[in-house]
Design an enzyme around this catalytic site. Sequence first.
Site, PDB file in Angstrom:
ATOM      1  N   CYS A  83      79.101 -93.833 -18.940  1.00 21.16           N
ATOM      2  CA  CYS A  83      78.182 -92.762 -19.387  1.00 21.16           C
ATOM      3  C   CYS A  83      77.971 -92.707 -20.896  1.00 21.16           C
ATOM      4  CB  CYS A  83      78.697 -91.400 -18.914  1.00 21.16           C
ATOM      5  SG  CYS A  83      78.999 -91.291 -17.180  1.00 21.16           S
ATOM      6  N   TYR A 328      70.389-113.184  -1.398  1.00 25.74           N
ATOM      7  CA  TYR A 328      71.491-112.380  -1.957  1.00 25.74           C
ATOM      8  C   TYR A 328      71.562-111.057  -1.194  1.00 25.74           C
ATOM      9  CZ  TYR A 328      70.524-115.756  -5.666  1.00 25.74           C
ATOM     10  OH  TYR A 328      70.272-116.912  -6.363  1.00 25.74           O
ATOM     11  N   CYS A 425      69.131-106.182 -11.476  1.00 28.30           N
ATOM     12  CA  CYS A 425      69.825-105.188 -12.323  1.00 28.30           C
ATOM     13  C   CYS A 425      69.880-105.696 -13.763  1.00 28.30           C
ATOM     14  CB  CYS A 425      71.222-104.906 -11.789  1.00 28.30           C
ATOM     15  SG  CYS A 425      72.253-106.366 -11.678  1.00 28.30           S
TER      16      CYS A 425
HETATM   17  C1  LIG Z   1      72.976-107.286  -6.544  1.00 27.39           C
HETATM   18  S1  LIG Z   1      73.829-107.722  -5.081  1.00 27.39           S
HETATM   19  C2  LIG Z   1      72.558-107.450  -3.914  1.00 27.39           C
HETATM   20  C3  LIG Z   1      73.003-106.991  -2.562  1.00 27.39           C
HETATM   21  C4  LIG Z   1      71.974-106.441  -1.615  1.00 27.39           C
HETATM   22  N1  LIG Z   1      70.643-106.934  -1.812  1.00 27.39           N
HETATM   23  C5  LIG Z   1      72.005-104.918  -1.598  1.00 27.39           C
HETATM   24  O1  LIG Z   1      71.084-104.272  -2.085  1.00 27.39           O
HETATM   25  O2  LIG Z   1      72.994-104.351  -1.094  1.00 27.39           O
HETATM   26  C6  LIG Z   1      73.913-109.465  -5.249  1.00 27.39           C
HETATM   27  C7  LIG Z   1      74.597-110.188  -4.109  1.00 27.39           C
HETATM   28  O3  LIG Z   1      74.525-111.586  -4.369  1.00 27.39           O
HETATM   29  C8  LIG Z   1      75.713-112.203  -3.909  1.00 27.39           C
HETATM   30  N2  LIG Z   1      75.806-113.501  -4.618  1.00 27.39           N
HETATM   31  C9  LIG Z   1      76.156-113.693  -5.910  1.00 27.39           C
HETATM   32  N3  LIG Z   1      76.059-115.002  -6.225  1.00 27.39           N
HETATM   33  C10 LIG Z   1      75.624-115.655  -5.120  1.00 27.39           C
HETATM   34  C11 LIG Z   1      75.334-117.013  -4.833  1.00 27.39           C
HETATM   35  N4  LIG Z   1      75.484-117.956  -5.750  1.00 27.39           N
HETATM   36  N5  LIG Z   1      74.902-117.334  -3.608  1.00 27.39           N
HETATM   37  C12 LIG Z   1      74.749-116.358  -2.663  1.00 27.39           C
HETATM   38  N6  LIG Z   1      75.005-115.047  -2.880  1.00 27.39           N
HETATM   39  C13 LIG Z   1      75.449-114.691  -4.092  1.00 27.39           C
HETATM   40  C14 LIG Z   1      76.789-111.189  -4.237  1.00 27.39           C
HETATM   41  O4  LIG Z   1      77.929-111.388  -3.436  1.00 27.39           O
HETATM   42  C15 LIG Z   1      76.069-109.865  -3.937  1.00 27.39           C
HETATM   43  O5  LIG Z   1      76.284-109.453  -2.597  1.00 27.39           O
END
Ligand SMILES: C[S@@+](CC[C@H](N)C(=O)[O-])C[C@H]1O[C@@H](n2cnc3c(N)ncnc32)[C@H](O)[C@@H]1O
Length: 468
Positions: A83, A328, A425
């Site tokens: 914060c 992802y 993000c």
């Molecule tokens: C920002 S989160 C998005 C999750 C989902 N879209 C949600 O809103 O709940 C990014 C996701 O990407 C996965 N991730 C990160 N690097 C990755 C990779 N190289 N290949 C596949 N998935 C990956 C992480 O484990 C995570 O669950």
Amino acid sequence: MGRRDKPILENVEIKKVAAEGKSIAYIDEKVLFVPNTVPGDIVDVQVTRKRKSFMEGYVTHVHTYSALRTEPFCSHFGVCGGCKWQQLPYDKQLEFKQQEVMDNLQRIGKVENSTICPIIGSEKQKYYRNKLEFTFCSKRFLTYEEVKTGGDIAPSPALGFHVPNLFDKVVDIEHCYLQSSPSNEIRNFIRQYAIDKGLTFFDIRNHTGFLRTLTIRTSSIGEVMVILALYYEDKAATSRLLDALKQEFPVITSLLYVVNQKANDSLTDQQIICYHGNDHIFEELGGLRFKIGPKSFYQTNSEQAYILYQKTMELAGLTGHETVYDLYTGTGTIANFIASKAEKVIGIEYVSEAIEDAKENAEINGIRNTRFFAGDMKDILNESFIETHSRPNVIITDPPRAGMHADVVATILKASPQRIVYVSCNSATQARDIQLMGDAYRVVTVQPVDMFPHTHHLENIVLLERIV
Ligand SMILES: C[S@@+](CC[C@H](N)C(=O)[O-])C[C@H]1O[C@@H](n2cnc3c(N)ncnc32)[C@H](O)[C@@H]1O
């Protein structure tokens, strides 16, 4: 060059908030980064780092506080790492976030004339998080004022958040405005119990002590998960503590613990043991139920997540006939959320437990047109995968802060969907990836969504449409 050789700059006017929420001033065309300030402040700055194009420093004296400032509401403000934007009114925070998105898209993404929709603010600006992680530390962080005024400054334990840039210092948190009840009550009960019973708090430098971290997850339907991480096995002490907790807080529906003897606090590769209740909690969103395990990713601001997903679905422009890839996918939240509007949805994610949750979430909600695959995106998403599972009409992608691997961008370009909805993000890496797709796709809509009031973080959705 030591600090003594670096100048104190006087009467510096802070000009703007730049990338990553850093406040900056300009000195002879050089950028000067000054933390804990806001545009309009006039301050003296001790320079701590001097490079060709930029300098860094900290405030030694404030001449004039900016008219933009507002009174921070939290007593831990200034030392706690969370914060950090409390000193700015919320409408200004939103303005700076919107500006950052615009700057990144123009500067890094080379996106010209893009219309950015006004950022969607969070209705809740306090108690908006569903997950917090606290750290036990044998030595409480003492503020400069505490040390200066003397008083009781003997070492005492802390349960709270890390001080920024000090890995072994923890601020003892009395009240946190990020997570609703019973989060504060649970944390404070555990700390008092541990002190009363002489349980030792972790010494982060020397790796000694029993209690290590505490994670609390809450859901909008009243379920509560508590995960206590311990440094070593002591079954009797663990049971006594967890029994006391269970008795004091019958509202806890999932009481878990883990013995973590690694150097770091990450629990993703650890065996988490269910002591009482379920090994998961449920969350409800958009009429669907989502099962969340202790290792699963779930958006931390549930109410804004609903808005984020709704906007994502709207921008995807689904008619019910599309094949959609949700890259992802985490626990398949977006994939399952949009499933009723598509012909089929393919979710890909590299945490295999999350993929198991995604499949279960589809089943729980009677969704039959989603398929989920575990693997690293750059390995799994290739020509043969696309041939096998049919070419996507729409790709939704929501990568981690680092953005997408260049190979993944290349494969998306080959897959050539009509639309790409890019949720991120980190608008800087998002802009970098968009620039790589600039010859084949044009930016149609940009929609920032604020998920994290009082921080510089936000989510940004960009709709890209194929040019030819
Ligand atoms: C920002 S989160 C998005 C999750 C989902 N879209 C949600 O809103 O709940 C990014 C996701 O990407 C996965 N991730 C990160 N690097 C990755 C990779 N190289 N290949 C596949 N998935 C990956 C992480 O484990 C995570 O669950």
